[in-house]
Design an enzyme around this catalytic site. Structure first.
Site, PDB file in Angstrom:
ATOM      1  CG  HIS A 175       0.131   6.102  -0.696  1.00 13.10           C
ATOM      2  ND1 HIS A 175      -0.896   6.806  -1.165  1.00 13.10           N
ATOM      3  CD2 HIS A 175      -0.514   5.494   0.406  1.00 13.10           C
ATOM      4  CE1 HIS A 175      -2.097   6.403  -0.470  1.00 13.10           C
ATOM      5  NE2 HIS A 175      -1.681   5.947   0.411  1.00 13.10           N
ATOM      6  CG  HIS A 177      -1.882   1.052   1.265  1.00 10.42           C
ATOM      7  ND1 HIS A 177      -3.266   0.830   1.144  1.00 10.42           N
ATOM      8  CD2 HIS A 177      -1.767   2.550   1.628  1.00 10.42           C
ATOM      9  CE1 HIS A 177      -3.767   1.954   1.069  1.00 10.42           C
ATOM     10  NE2 HIS A 177      -2.790   2.884   1.525  1.00 10.42           N
ATOM     11  CD  GLU A 178       1.389   3.249   3.554  1.00  2.95           C
ATOM     12  OE1 GLU A 178       1.474   4.637   3.134  1.00  2.95           O
ATOM     13  OE2 GLU A 178       0.465   3.310   4.561  1.00  2.95           O
ATOM     14  CG  HIS A 223       0.113   8.393  -7.155  1.00  4.94           C
ATOM     15  ND1 HIS A 223      -1.011   8.532  -6.771  1.00  4.94           N
ATOM     16  CD2 HIS A 223       0.169   9.216  -8.251  1.00  4.94           C
ATOM     17  CE1 HIS A 223      -1.817   9.363  -7.718  1.00  4.94           C
ATOM     18  NE2 HIS A 223      -1.025   9.707  -8.532  1.00  4.94           N
TER      19      HIS A 223
END
Ligand SMILES: [Zn+2]
Length: 612
Positions: free
Chosen positions: A408, A404-405, A411
């Site tokens: 981010h 998940h991190e 991105h």
């Protein structure tokens, strides 16, 4: 300003009972490298000293912005330079302080940078009003001038704010009252996090433990049903004793929203909340109607849950425990890293190679230790690679947190690479898409590579729960927000009785007939902070649905899927959010992508090995 994505909104909170290490005991490869930001404090201080002269230079333009497009351009450039430097200074201090939250030197630096931030905000607050005070036709001409072409989007975004901007004197008054309008929320936080006390309940070892906001979900996840029931009842019985106070606080927040709508001449609270991202109200209503239409598939899942748990009645406290009862494997850091990197294969060799840099260049602070900030986030700034804070303890949840991190971080990495500083930061509306896509890719990879039927059941259970928490629950919240705002817009007070009745009815409808709808849930609205944020949670639901679409196309190897995804990562805020999604293959205004995400849920449910 680039904020860290702190993931505590719908992830399951864990009790942090950690065998802590001191920082020097941990190998360098498991610690992030903040020296890539500043090699030492001397360099940090030297950058800090540059802020005031830059600010002085910018403020010399005060009163001159109407002179020419070039003056506006210079002001924007100076504003960007200041903000970019402040962001770098803040990132270093924030990350340094999170290594050891008790360190006084770090706390002092944090105070110093926060005061400077406030000062800069106050000292540059004249810019927008001064631009908006320019005659509209002249301003539109400015926006068309070649000298301002780079800032055209920013100017256009300002121009549409004109009808909702008041005179200088009125704006001043609004500025003066803004602080007092958030008192209800501030009091809500103090009451629920600091002053309220919950009873003690027995944990699995038979010890008496005080129930708290953070261990509540841990108790709801235990296999012992009595503990779950007890935690549920004690939590909401406590809230029932404060129902009128919480109702009044929520009424206060929504009243402040209505005040904003009336002073700034928006149609209603929803229109106001969606305005900045240019989201049409129809998108919000479509989300609710699509979710409602698809509820039967969720209700079917509750039937499966009830059967798997061998219960006569499925209660609301039977929703968080894993239905695939199996001992979870413990992951080493290397295993987690390998799984996450391998799961990125559908994103191509380039992306995988770039994601590996996170480990090789030490973007990540891996282990828990004494004094370190809990939880996980992705941070950094435009002038550094991203940074990830984790508290890795080897659970499956931790492996998903890493995916998940890293989503981010990648991105930010792509947006920073493709965009100039001014347009690199992306909207909150898009913020969770890359992180959830990354989790979905990990899910598929683990399902594909595991032969263990029980482990596959755990994985599917994990995904179904995340879907329920992110799409179904947040859409229910979104519908509740509509109800309470409409009531206040009609000048009706949000009383505890009104809130209880409306909330309970929604819960019964969303959970359906296979679930026993415990009456105490009628107090749940009182403990949800997001109801004080004004139409915020729907973004979690649309974000998840968009991720499901991206992940499916990538896994299926659809033509153009990878290009679309990279384009999405690179856009930053250079275009409007709906435009970004549309050019990347998602039609946010149609119901299709929401319906597709429910199809995914249905398909996963059928795949549950428990059924075979
Ligand atoms: Zn996140």
């Amino acid at each position: 300003m680039q904020l860290p994505h702190i993931d505590n909104c719908f992830s399951i909170e864990k009790d942090k009972i950690i065998d802590v290490l001191e920082r020097p005991q941990i190998g360098a490869e498991l610690k992030w490298n903040l020296e890539a930001l500043y090699a030492d404090l001397k360099l940090w201080r030297s950058d800090f000293e540059k802020i005031d002269p830059m600010l002085k230079h910018l403020n010399e333009l005060k009163g001159c912005l109407a002179d020419s497009p070039e003056t506006i351009k210079t002001a924007f450039e100076l504003e960007d330079d200041i903000s970019r430097l402040l962001e770098k200074l803040s990132a270093y201090v924030r990350h340094k302080s999170d290594e050891n939250t008790a360190d006084n030197q770090n706390l002092a630096l944090l105070g110093k940078i926060s005061s400077k931030d406030t000062l800069v905000d106050a000292e540059t607050a004249w810019i927008e009003p001064e631009i908006l005070a320019i005659d509209e036709e002249k301003l539109r001409q400015f926006a068309q001038s070649p000298g301002l072409s780079f800032y055209k989007k920013t100017l256009d975004d300002l121009i549409i704010m004109k009808p909702h901007t008041l005179s200088a004197d009125e704006e001043k008054i609004l500025g003066l009252v803004s602080d007092s309008l958030s008192t209800s929320y501030d009091t809500f936080i103090l009451l629920s996090n600091a002053d309220m006390r919950f009873p003690k309940i027995k944990n699995e070892k038979g010890d008496d433990v005080e129930l708290t906001q953070s261990n509540f979900v841990t108790f709801l996840r235990t296999e012992d049903r009595n503990i779950r029931k007890n935690a549920f009842e004690k939590m909401y019985e406590t809230y029932s004793g404060f129902q009128n106070t919480f109702a009044s606080l929520l009424d206060g927040t929504v009243k402040a929203d209505v005040f904003g709508v009336r002073t700034r001449k928006f149609r209603d609270c929803l229109d106001d909340a969606l305005f900045e991202d240019k989201i049409p109200a129809s998108l919000y209503h479509n989300l609710i109607s699509s979710a409602r239409k698809n509820l039967p598939v969720i209700h079917k899942y509750y039937g499966i849950r009830k059967k798997a748990l061998k219960l006569d009645e499925l209660h609301l406290y039977d929703m968080y425990n894993n239905i695939a009862a199996t001992k979870e494997q413990t992951w080493t850091w290397d295993e987690a890293k390998e799984a996450v990197i391998n799961s990125l294969e559908p994103l191509g060799k380039n992306y995988q190679r770039e994601a590996k840099q996170a480990f090789d260049e030490r973007w990540i602070d891996v282990l828990p230790r004494r004094g370190k900030k809990s939880g996980a986030y992705s941070g950094g700034c435009y002038d550094s690679h991203p940074y990830i804070l984790m508290n890795f303890q080897g659970t499956l949840d931790d492996v998903f947190t890493l995916a998940h991190e890293l989503g981010h971080s990648m991105h930010s990495f792509y947006a920073n690479k493709a965009q100039s500083y001014h347009y690199a930061d992306y909207s909150i509306f898009l913020a969770e898409i890359a992180s959830i896509t990354s989790e979905l890719l990990l899910h598929e990879h683990l399902i594909k590579t595991s032969k263990d039927k029980n482990f596959r059941a755990v994985l599917i259970n994990h995904l179904l729960d995340e879907f329920r928490a992110t799409v179904v629950r947040q859409t229910m919240f979104a519908e509740f927000e509509l109800i309470i705002h409409k009531h206040r817009e009609e000048d009706e007070t949000l009383t505890a009785d009104f809130l209880k009745e409306k909330y309970y009815r929604l819960v019964c409808e969303y959970f359906g007939e296979k679930v026993f709808c415990d009456k105490l849930i009628e107090y749940e609205w009182a403990r949800i902070p997001h109801f004080h944020y004004g139409f915020y949670v729907y973004k979690y639901a649309t974000g998840f649905a968009a991720s499901a679409k991206f992940a499916k196309r990538l896994i299926d190897g659809d033509r153009g899927a990878l290009d679309d995804y990279v384009k999405f990562l690179e856009c930053g805020s250079s275009r409007d959010v709906l435009d970004i999604l549309k050019t990347c293959g998602i039609e946010p205004e149609s119901n299709e992508f929401i319906n597709d995400s429910f199809l995914l849920f249905g398909k996963k449910m059928e795949d549950l090995p428990l059924l075979s």
